[in-house]
Scaffold this motif. Structure first.
Motif, PDB file in Angstrom:
ATOM      1  N   UNK A  23       0.859  -1.179   0.000  1.00 28.81           N
ATOM      2  CA  UNK A  23       0.000   0.000   0.000  1.00 28.81           C
ATOM      3  C   UNK A  23       0.896   1.229   0.000  1.00 28.81           C
ATOM      4  N   UNK A  24       0.672   2.120  -0.968  1.00 30.07           N
ATOM      5  CA  UNK A  24       1.458   3.346  -1.087  1.00 30.07           C
ATOM      6  C   UNK A  24       0.563   4.565  -0.929  1.00 30.07           C
ATOM      7  N   UNK A  25       1.199   5.701  -0.707  1.00 29.95           N
ATOM      8  CA  UNK A  25       0.536   6.996  -0.589  1.00 29.95           C
ATOM      9  C   UNK A  25      -0.377   7.090   0.637  1.00 29.95           C
ATOM     10  N   UNK A  26       0.021   6.421   1.705  1.00 27.41           N
ATOM     11  CA  UNK A  26      -0.723   6.512   2.963  1.00 27.41           C
ATOM     12  C   UNK A  26      -0.392   7.823   3.669  1.00 27.41           C
ATOM     13  N   UNK A  27      -1.324   8.342   4.465  1.00 31.77           N
ATOM     14  CA  UNK A  27      -0.992   9.489   5.316  1.00 31.77           C
ATOM     15  C   UNK A  27       0.109   9.082   6.303  1.00 31.77           C
ATOM     16  N   UNK A  28       1.062   9.963   6.538  1.00 28.98           N
ATOM     17  CA  UNK A  28       2.187   9.620   7.406  1.00 28.98           C
ATOM     18  C   UNK A  28       1.773   9.323   8.832  1.00 28.98           C
ATOM     19  N   UNK A  29       0.663   9.882   9.273  1.00 29.76           N
ATOM     20  CA  UNK A  29       0.243   9.721  10.666  1.00 29.76           C
ATOM     21  C   UNK A  29      -0.823   8.646  10.858  1.00 29.76           C
ATOM     22  N   UNK A  30      -1.031   7.768   9.879  1.00 25.26           N
ATOM     23  CA  UNK A  30      -2.052   6.720  10.019  1.00 25.26           C
ATOM     24  C   UNK A  30      -1.606   5.721  11.081  1.00 25.26           C
ATOM     25  N   UNK A  31      -2.572   5.267  11.879  1.00 23.78           N
ATOM     26  CA  UNK A  31      -2.266   4.313  12.950  1.00 23.78           C
ATOM     27  C   UNK A  31      -2.580   2.887  12.493  1.00 23.78           C
ATOM     28  N   UNK A  32      -2.052   1.931  13.215  1.00 16.91           N
ATOM     29  CA  UNK A  32      -2.318   0.531  12.880  1.00 16.91           C
ATOM     30  C   UNK A  32      -3.793   0.198  13.098  1.00 16.91           C
ATOM     31  N   UNK A  33      -4.440   0.840  14.087  1.00 17.90           N
ATOM     32  CA  UNK A  33      -5.863   0.607  14.316  1.00 17.90           C
ATOM     33  C   UNK A  33      -6.687   1.063  13.110  1.00 17.90           C
ATOM     34  N   UNK A  34      -6.324   2.212  12.560  1.00 15.36           N
ATOM     35  CA  UNK A  34      -7.021   2.710  11.367  1.00 15.36           C
ATOM     36  C   UNK A  34      -6.793   1.779  10.178  1.00 15.36           C
ATOM     37  N   UNK A  35      -5.593   1.252  10.071  1.00 12.61           N
ATOM     38  CA  UNK A  35      -5.282   0.315   8.974  1.00 12.61           C
ATOM     39  C   UNK A  35      -6.110  -0.961   9.120  1.00 12.61           C
ATOM     40  N   UNK A  36      -6.166  -1.513  10.329  1.00  8.25           N
ATOM     41  CA  UNK A  36      -6.964  -2.729  10.555  1.00  8.25           C
ATOM     42  C   UNK A  36      -8.437  -2.464  10.293  1.00  8.25           C
ATOM     43  N   UNK A  37      -8.902  -1.285  10.678  1.00  9.29           N
ATOM     44  CA  UNK A  37     -10.298  -0.942  10.447  1.00  9.29           C
ATOM     45  C   UNK A  37     -10.608  -0.845   8.955  1.00  9.29           C
ATOM     46  N   UNK A  38      -9.721  -0.230   8.200  1.00  8.74           N
ATOM     47  CA  UNK A  38      -9.922  -0.032   6.771  1.00  8.74           C
ATOM     48  C   UNK A  38      -9.795  -1.343   5.992  1.00  8.74           C
ATOM     49  N   UNK A  39      -8.733  -2.100   6.241  1.00 12.51           N
ATOM     50  CA  UNK A  39      -8.470  -3.308   5.463  1.00 12.51           C
ATOM     51  C   UNK A  39      -9.172  -4.545   6.020  1.00 12.51           C
ATOM     52  N   UNK A  40      -9.540  -4.504   7.297  1.00 15.50           N
ATOM     53  CA  UNK A  40     -10.204  -5.647   7.920  1.00 15.50           C
ATOM     54  C   UNK A  40     -11.607  -5.900   7.397  1.00 15.50           C
ATOM     55  N   UNK A  41     -12.189  -4.935   6.704  1.00 16.87           N
ATOM     56  CA  UNK A  41     -13.532  -5.104   6.140  1.00 16.87           C
ATOM     57  C   UNK A  41     -13.577  -6.188   5.066  1.00 16.87           C
ATOM     58  N   UNK A  42     -12.422  -6.518   4.503  1.00 18.40           N
ATOM     59  CA  UNK A  42     -12.384  -7.424   3.367  1.00 18.40           C
ATOM     60  C   UNK A  42     -11.941  -8.830   3.723  1.00 18.40           C
ATOM     61  N   UNK A  45      -6.971 -10.536   8.540  1.00 13.92           N
ATOM     62  CA  UNK A  45      -5.625 -10.023   8.284  1.00 13.92           C
ATOM     63  C   UNK A  45      -4.643 -10.760   9.172  1.00 13.92           C
ATOM     64  N   UNK A  46      -3.576 -11.224   8.570  1.00 15.69           N
ATOM     65  CA  UNK A  46      -2.516 -11.881   9.339  1.00 15.69           C
ATOM     66  C   UNK A  46      -1.560 -10.853   9.930  1.00 15.69           C
ATOM     67  N   UNK A  47      -1.200  -9.830   9.125  1.00 13.65           N
ATOM     68  CA  UNK A  47      -0.210  -8.869   9.599  1.00 13.65           C
ATOM     69  C   UNK A  47      -0.304  -7.578   8.806  1.00 13.65           C
ATOM     70  N   UNK A  48      -0.019  -6.463   9.487  1.00 16.82           N
ATOM     71  CA  UNK A  48       0.132  -5.172   8.822  1.00 16.82           C
ATOM     72  C   UNK A  48       1.455  -4.576   9.287  1.00 16.82           C
ATOM     73  N   UNK A  49       2.273  -4.182   8.323  1.00 19.78           N
ATOM     74  CA  UNK A  49       3.564  -3.551   8.626  1.00 19.78           C
ATOM     75  C   UNK A  49       3.569  -2.153   8.023  1.00 19.78           C
ATOM     76  N   UNK A  50       3.597  -1.139   8.874  1.00 18.57           N
ATOM     77  CA  UNK A  50       3.581   0.247   8.421  1.00 18.57           C
ATOM     78  C   UNK A  50       5.018   0.770   8.428  1.00 18.57           C
ATOM     79  N   UNK A  51       5.427   1.380   7.312  1.00 20.68           N
ATOM     80  CA  UNK A  51       6.770   1.932   7.221  1.00 20.68           C
ATOM     81  C   UNK A  51       6.937   3.139   8.117  1.00 20.68           C
ATOM     82  N   UNK A  52       8.058   3.167   8.852  1.00 21.99           N
ATOM     83  CA  UNK A  52       8.287   4.297   9.746  1.00 21.99           C
ATOM     84  C   UNK A  52       9.644   4.960   9.511  1.00 21.99           C
ATOM     85  N   UNK A  53      10.478   4.393   8.664  1.00 24.86           N
ATOM     86  CA  UNK A  53      11.763   5.014   8.328  1.00 24.86           C
ATOM     87  C   UNK A  53      11.520   6.110   7.284  1.00 24.86           C
TER      88      UNK A  53
END
Length: 130
Positions: A23-42, A45-53
């Motif tokens: 997933x590209x072009x995410x807001x820099x301040x998105x949280x893992x909870x928001x990611x699970x909420x957005x992608x969990x609808x489908x 989910x086994x894992x979500x890894x958000x880039x922080x570097x």
């Protein structure tokens, strides 16, 4: 969600489809909870890894349990607006090229292992007989 798809599960999937989404072009301040909420609808989910570097900010990997759930999420969330940014979703592709094996060398290696195993088993038999 995965049970509701029914007959589409029998369809042949293209070779580039897998259960890992980049997933590209995410807001820099998105949280893992928001990611699970957005992608969990489908699907699950086994894992979500958000880039922080510095180089990986705004990207994430989402790994689904089921390939069909990943396909559904990719189709529905492509271009989805999150905090004024439009998501870009791709199937993660590993660049592993299958190794070409030399058949004669591989057969020779297997034969050496067999001979080694025979020697080891004969030595063990000799030790037991003593």
């Amino acid at each position: 969600m995965s049970l509701a798809l029914g007959n589409t599960r029998m369809a042949q999937l293209p070779p580039n489809v897998n259960r890992i989404l980049l997933v590209k072009n995410l807001p820099f301040k998105i949280t893992s909870e928001e990611m699970f909420s957005l992608f969990g609808k489908y699907g699950a989910i086994r894992q979500i890894r958000i880039g922080n570097a510095q180089k990986t900010r705004g990207t994430a990997f989402v790994v689904y349990e089921d390939i069909y759930d990943a396909k559904e999420a990719c189709e529905h969330l492509q271009g989805f607006n999150v905090s004024g940014r439009y998501l870009v979703l791709l199937y993660y592709q590993t660049n592993h090229k299958p190794r070409k094996t030399n058949l004669s060398m591989e057969e020779e290696r297997v034969e050496q292992l067999r001979q080694q195993y025979k020697r080891m088993s004969h030595e063990e038999d000799d030790e037991l007989n003593e």
